[in-house]
Write an enzyme that holds these catalytic residues in place. Structure first.
Site, short mmCIF file in Angstrom:
data_model
loop_
_atom_site.label_atom_id
_atom_site.label_comp_id
_atom_site.label_asym_id
_atom_site.label_seq_id
_atom_site.Cartn_x
_atom_site.Cartn_y
_atom_site.Cartn_z
N ARG A 1 -13.68 -7.97 -26.12
CA ARG A 1 -14.43 -7.07 -27.03
C ARG A 1 -13.48 -6.10 -27.72
O ARG A 1 -13.86 -4.98 -28.05
CB ARG A 1 -15.53 -6.33 -26.28
CG ARG A 1 -15.04 -5.54 -25.13
CD ARG A 1 -16.04 -4.54 -24.64
NE ARG A 1 -15.45 -3.95 -23.46
CZ ARG A 1 -15.88 -2.87 -22.87
NH1 ARG A 1 -16.92 -2.25 -23.33
NH2 ARG A 1 -15.28 -2.39 -21.81
N LYS B 1 -12.66 -1.55 -30.52
CA LYS B 1 -13.45 -2.14 -29.44
C LYS B 1 -14.89 -2.23 -29.89
O LYS B 1 -15.46 -1.21 -30.33
CB LYS B 1 -13.35 -1.25 -28.20
CG LYS B 1 -12.49 -1.85 -27.10
CD LYS B 1 -12.35 -0.89 -25.95
CE LYS B 1 -12.47 -1.62 -24.61
NZ LYS B 1 -12.10 -0.74 -23.51
N ASP C 1 -20.78 -10.44 -25.19
CA ASP C 1 -21.12 -10.54 -26.61
C ASP C 1 -20.07 -9.91 -27.52
O ASP C 1 -20.15 -9.99 -28.74
CB ASP C 1 -22.50 -9.90 -26.88
CG ASP C 1 -22.55 -8.43 -26.46
OD1 ASP C 1 -21.48 -7.89 -26.10
OD2 ASP C 1 -23.64 -7.85 -26.49
N GLY C 2 -19.07 -9.24 -26.92
CA GLY C 2 -18.01 -8.63 -27.72
C GLY C 2 -18.37 -7.27 -28.30
O GLY C 2 -17.56 -6.66 -28.98
N ARG D 1 -0.28 -6.01 -21.47
CA ARG D 1 -0.62 -5.70 -20.08
C ARG D 1 0.20 -6.52 -19.11
O ARG D 1 0.78 -7.54 -19.51
CB ARG D 1 -2.11 -6.03 -19.85
CG ARG D 1 -3.03 -5.23 -20.74
CD ARG D 1 -4.02 -6.15 -21.45
NE ARG D 1 -4.76 -5.46 -22.52
CZ ARG D 1 -5.80 -4.68 -22.31
NH1 ARG D 1 -6.25 -4.52 -21.09
NH2 ARG D 1 -6.39 -4.09 -23.31
N ASP E 1 -4.82 -6.67 -15.38
CA ASP E 1 -5.06 -6.70 -16.83
C ASP E 1 -5.33 -5.31 -17.37
O ASP E 1 -5.38 -5.12 -18.59
CB ASP E 1 -6.23 -7.64 -17.18
CG ASP E 1 -7.50 -7.28 -16.42
OD1 ASP E 1 -7.44 -7.18 -15.19
OD2 ASP E 1 -8.54 -7.09 -17.05
N ASP F 1 -7.83 1.19 -20.63
CA ASP F 1 -9.13 0.63 -20.27
C ASP F 1 -9.96 1.58 -19.40
O ASP F 1 -10.05 1.42 -18.18
CB ASP F 1 -8.99 -0.75 -19.61
CG ASP F 1 -8.80 -1.82 -20.67
OD1 ASP F 1 -8.62 -1.47 -21.86
OD2 ASP F 1 -8.83 -3.02 -20.32
P1 AMP Z 1 -12.65 -4.60 -18.56
O1 AMP Z 1 -13.46 -4.52 -17.32
O2 AMP Z 1 -13.22 -3.77 -19.69
O3 AMP Z 1 -11.20 -4.30 -18.34
O4 AMP Z 1 -12.76 -6.10 -19.08
C1 AMP Z 1 -12.43 -7.24 -18.33
C2 AMP Z 1 -12.56 -8.46 -19.21
O5 AMP Z 1 -13.93 -8.64 -19.63
C3 AMP Z 1 -11.73 -8.42 -20.48
O6 AMP Z 1 -11.30 -9.71 -20.77
C4 AMP Z 1 -12.73 -7.93 -21.50
O7 AMP Z 1 -12.36 -8.29 -22.81
C5 AMP Z 1 -14.01 -8.65 -21.06
N1 AMP Z 1 -15.22 -7.94 -21.52
C6 AMP Z 1 -15.68 -6.75 -21.10
N2 AMP Z 1 -16.80 -6.42 -21.77
C7 AMP Z 1 -17.07 -7.41 -22.65
C8 AMP Z 1 -18.08 -7.65 -23.63
N3 AMP Z 1 -19.07 -6.78 -23.85
N4 AMP Z 1 -18.01 -8.78 -24.34
C9 AMP Z 1 -17.02 -9.67 -24.13
N5 AMP Z 1 -16.05 -9.51 -23.23
C10 AMP Z 1 -16.05 -8.39 -22.49
MG MG Z 2 -9.65 -4.42 -19.20
#
Ligand code: AMP
Ligand code: MG
Length: 511
Positions: A101, A120, A132-133, A197, A267, A277
Site C-alpha cells: 500500500r 501510502k 486493497d492498497g 529495508r 521488513d 512503518d
Molecule cells: P505493515 O504491517 O504495515 O508493515 O505491512 C506488512 C505488509 O502488508 C507489507 O507488505 C504491506 O505492504 C502489506 N499491507 C499492509 N496493509 C495493506 C493494505 N491495506 N493493502 C495491501 N497491502 C497491505
Molecule cells: Mg511494514
C-alpha cells in the site's frame, strides 16, 4: 514547485510486467504501477519542516502546486513504482512482502541530500496480496503525527510531508469481529533518503539470486554509505558494521524515551537506521518493561519494550545471513554481532546518565540506574512524567513526597518508601559532588527527558474527533509535537498521568 529530480533508484532493474496484478516479482527491484488519483481529496495537515528538507520555500508550501504535489497528482519524472522486499514476521520467514500500500513517485535533491517521495494509500500494487492498497484515516493520522513527533524528539525516523483525506471509504474490520465498516480513507506522503529495508536484501538471499543481492548492496553503499568504497569483499563487512551502529543508535533513542515500535519485523527495519512503518506503536505510560502496544503480539510479547534490544540484534543476525554470500566471512559477522550487547549496555548507561544529569564517572553509576528502574517499576511510575519531574527538582526537593504524584498508585509499601528515600539521598549526594548548579543541570536534563509525548489515548481522541469531521485536536497535536522538550504552557493539559478511563493503550496491526 521547484525541485531537482535525482531518480537514481531507476538504475536498478524494473519488473517487465507493468500491471497491478498480485504476483511474485522475480529478478527485479520494483514494479511500475498505476496509482489511483482521488478527485475529491482534501489536504488536512502538512509539515513545514519536512517540506524544508526538500528545499520547498514558504511561499511554495502555501501554493496550489504544493497541494497538487501532496495529493499525489504530480509525477516526478518517472512512472510511479512499488518496491520488492521480503521479511521475517514475528520470527518466521514470510517470503515476498513488498510495497502493498505504498507507491514511490521519485527522488528529489533536497537541501542536504536526495529524498525519496512515497505515498501510502494509493491503491493496489503487485505486492498487495489480499489487501486493497488503501489506507484509512486512523492509521494515517498515527503515521503522520508520530513520524513528525519522532523527528522533533531527535530520533532517526522517516518523515511525513502531509496527511490527506482521499474522499473514499475503504471497508475495514476494525475490531476483527467480522463487522467490516466503511472508514474514511487517507493518504500520507512519506519522505526518507530511502525505503530500503533489511527484508529488501533478505528476499534476494532467500531466492539465491546473488547477482541482484550484490547489485542492491552495491547500490545502497554507493548512495547511502558513500564513505565505504567497495573494493574487496571485506567492505561488505564494513557496511554491515555501519548498519549495526545506526540501528543501535536508534534503539538507544527508543529505549531512552520509552518508545515501543510494536512490529519490529525485518521488513520494518530501515537499512539507514530510521524508525519506519508506524503501526501499533506506543509510549510506555506506567513503567512496565513487559508492555507491548500490539494486541496481535499479546501472547508472546515478542516486541515488548524490554525485548527490543534482543529483537534488533535478531533482525541484524537475519541481515547478516542475507549478506553472508557476498563475503562468506562468518567470523567477521559474528564478531560484530557479539559486540552488540555490550555496546548497547554502554550506550544505554551513557544515555541514562544524561537523563539523570550525571556528568562524572562513578563505579556506582550502573547500580544507581538499575535500582532506580526497579523502584519505578515497583511503584508504577509514569516513565515520561517521572524523568521530567526529576529534571525539575532542586536538590533540596529530592524527597518521596515530591515525586509520588507521577505514580499510578495512591500508596506504596513502607519498605518501598524507605527505598525511595535512600535512592534519592544517594542521588542528591551525587549531584552535590558534581559542582554543577541546579539550573544548568535541570536545563541539560530536560533535553533528554521529553515533556510532551503523544500517548495512544491522546491519538485515539484525535482520531475519533477527526472521524467526526473535527480536526482541531489533530492541528493542536501537530503543533505541540514540534517542541517536545520545552516547557510549553500550551501543552499543559496533556502533561498528566494517563486517565484511568483511557484503557490499556494497545492496538492491533490493522491497516
Ligand atoms: P505493515 O504491517 O504495515 O508493515 O505491512 C506488512 C505488509 O502488508 C507489507 O507488505 C504491506 O505492504 C502489506 N499491507 C499492509 N496493509 C495493506 C493494505 N491495506 N493493502 C495491501 N497491502 C497491505
Ligand atoms: Mg511494514
Amino acid at each position: 514547485m521547484d525541485y531537482k529530480l535525482d531518480n537514481h533508484f531507476l538504475e536498478l532493474k524494473a519488473d517487465v510486467d507493468q500491471t497491478n496484478r498480485p504476483r511474485q516479482v522475480l529478478e527485479a527491484f520494483y514494479s511500475y504501477v498505476e496509482p489511483r488519483v482521488f478527485a475529491d481529496s482534501k489536504l488536512l495537515l502538512s509539515s513545514e519542516s519536512c517540506a524544508q528538507l526538500l528545499g520547498v520555500s514558504l511561499e511554495q508550501f502555501h501554493s496550489k502546486d504544493f497541494e497538487k504535489f501532496v495529493t499525489a497528482q504530480t509525477k516526478l519524472g518517472t512512472q510511479p513504482y512499488a518496491c520488492l522486499y521480503g521479511g521475517h514476521q514475528f520470527g518466521h520467514w514470510a517470503g515476498q512482502l513488498g510495497d502493498g500500500r505504498a507507491i514511490t513517485f521519485g527522488q528529489i535533491k533536497g537541501s542536504d541530500q536526495t529524498y525519496t517521495i512515497q505515498y501510502k494509500g494509493l491503491g493496489p500494487t503487485p505486492f498487495s496480496r489480499a489487501g486493497d492498497g488503501y489506507a484509512v484515516l486512523r492509521s494515517s493520522i498515527r503515521e503522520y503525527l508520530m513520524s513528525e513527533a519522532m523527528a522533533h524528539l531527535g530520533v532517526p525516523s522517516t518523515r511525513a510531508l502531509s496527511l490527506v483525506l482521499s474522499g473514499e471509504f475503504p471497508m475495514r474490520d476494525r475490531y476483527y469481529n467480522g463487522n467490516p465498516k466503511a472508514e474514511p480513507g487517507a493518504i500520507v506522503c512519506r519522505v526518507a533518503p530511502n525505503f530500503i529495508r533489511f527484508g529488501s536484501f533478505e528476499i534476494f538471499a532467500a531466492r539465491e539470486d546473488l547477482i541482484n543481492l550484490k547489485i542492491l548492496t552495491d547500490y545502497t553503499i554507493e548512495h547511502y554509505f558513500p564513505q565505504i568504497k567497495v573494493q574487496t569483499k571485506s567492505d561488505y563487512i564494513r557496511f554491515f558494521e555501519e548498519v549495526v551502529q545506526r540501528s543501535l543508535a536508534t534503539l538507544v533513542h527508543w529505549q531512552s524515551i520509552g518508545f515501543v515500535h510494536g512490529v519490529l519485523n525485518t521488513d520494518n527495519m530501515s537499512i539507514s537506521g530510521e524508525t519506519i512503518d508506524y503501526g501499533p506503536y506506543g509510549f510506555l505510560d506506567e513503567y512496565d518493561p513487559s508492555w507491548t502496544p500490539n494486541t496481535t503480539d499479546e501472547q508472546n510479547r515478542r516486541y515488548r519494550y524490554e525485548n527490543q534490544p534482543n529483537i534488533v540484534l535478531w533482525n541484524l543476525l537475519k541481515l547478516a545471513n542475507a549478506l553472508y554470500p557476498l563475503c562468506e566471512d562468518a567470523k567477521a559477522f559474528e564478531t560484530i554481532l557479539n559486540r552488540f550487547k555490550l555496546q548497547y549496555e554502554q550506550q544505554m548507561l551513557q544515555k541514562n546518565k544524561l537523563k539523570l544529569g550525571l556528568c562524572k564517572e562513578a563505579v556506582e553509576d550502573e547500580s544507581m540506574v538499575e535500582s532506580l528502574l526497579d523502584l519505578m517499576r515497583e511503584s508504577k511510575a509514569d516513565f515520561t512524567l517521572f524523568f521530567r519531574k526529576l529534571s525539575e527538582l532542586n536538590q533540596s526537593q529530592m524527597t518521596y513526597e515530591s515525586i509520588r504524584e507521577v505514580f499510578y498508585t495512591d500508596s506504596i509499601s513502607e519498605d518501598l518508601e524507605v527505598q525511595w528515600a535512600v535512592w534519592l539521598k544517594a542521588y542528591q549526594h551525587r549531584l552535590s559532588n558534581q559542582g554543577v548548579d541546579d539550573s544548568s543541570r535541570q536545563q541539560q536534563m530536560k533535553q533528554h527527558n521529553p515533556r510532551f509525548i503523544l500517548r495512544n489515548y491522546m491519538l485515539e481522541e484525535a482520531i475519533q474527533k477527526a472521524e467526526a469531521g473535527d480536526y482541531s485536536l489533530l492541528t493542536e497535536f501537530s503543533d505541540l509535537i514540534k517542541t517536545p522538550y520545552e516547557d510549553n504552557p500550551q501543552a499543559d493539559r496533556w502533561i498528566v498521568l494517563k486517565p484511568e478511563s483511557a484503557g490499556d493503550s494497545s492496538l492491533s496491526c490493522s491497516s
